[in-house]
Design a protein around this motif. Structure first.
Motif: not given
Length: 198
Positions: A146-166
């Motif tokens: 749970l920790v790995l999956g939840h955190t991985g999704e959170e990181q992916t979302h934040l990084q995609a937002q930071s580069v304007g991908a979403i």
């Protein structure tokens, strides 16, 4: 006369961690790392037989920096479920401290090449509930997934937002604590005799 090794193993891991944080896991290659260290990629194999072993060492360093070595001593005033939540938060925070931290640790755990400290942290917390060893092992793995999956999704979302991908608004507050709470509630229900105030 022997060949002089320019960088120590610790130097290589530290620079690999910097490359990870700057460029992400996909761009942490032996070629890029060699260039960062001013050596040919082949020189890195003096310390690591392959890239996967290097990634294991980098993951262990991420966790060592975030968790501080041995599992935390459970606070005496917290019930066991509070101790488990704190352990999961500590692992999550360690992963969030570095770009792609969750993906890195999940990957090396799948390879069997590192990341043990994350499971040790969670297992030490679950054990404070007085559960039998088999249940501690199963529950700890489930919580870590749970920790790995939840955190991985959170990181992916934040990084995609930071580069304007979403686009769009930032996500609302994380439901991480609530998700851990659901698993802990299931653990409590599985063993009604578990210490409620450990």
């Amino acid at each position: 006369m022997g060949v002089r090794v320019r960088n120590s193993r610790d130097d290589v891991v530290a620079r690999a961690l910097a490359v990870l944080d700057a460029y992400g896991l996909g761009d942490l290659t032996m070629r890029r790392l060699g260039a960062e260290l001013g050596v040919r990629p082949s020189a890195l194999y003096h310390h690591f037989p392959d890239k996967q072993t290097l990634l294991g060492a980098v993951a262990d360093e991420v966790l060592a920096r975030g968790l501080g070595g041995a599992p935390a001593t459970p606070p005496g005033d917290l019930p066991w479920d509070g101790v488990v939540l704190e352990a999961c938060r500590r692992v999550r925070d360690a992963l969030l401290a570095y770009r792609d931290g969750a993906e890195l640790v999940a990957t090396v755990r799948a390879f069997g090449l590192g990341g043990a400290a994350a499971l040790e942290e969670v297992a030490a917390a679950v054990a404070t509930g007085g559960f039998d060893d088999d249940l501690v092992a199963t529950a700890s793995r489930a919580l870590l997934h749970l920790v790995l999956g939840h955190t991985g999704e959170e990181q992916t979302h934040l990084q995609a937002q930071s580069v304007g991908a979403i686009g769009g608004e930032p996500r609302p507050d994380s439901d991480f604590d609530a998700a851990v709470g659901l698993l802990v509630a299931g653990l409590r229900a599985t063993t009604p005799g578990a210490r409620a105030d450990a």
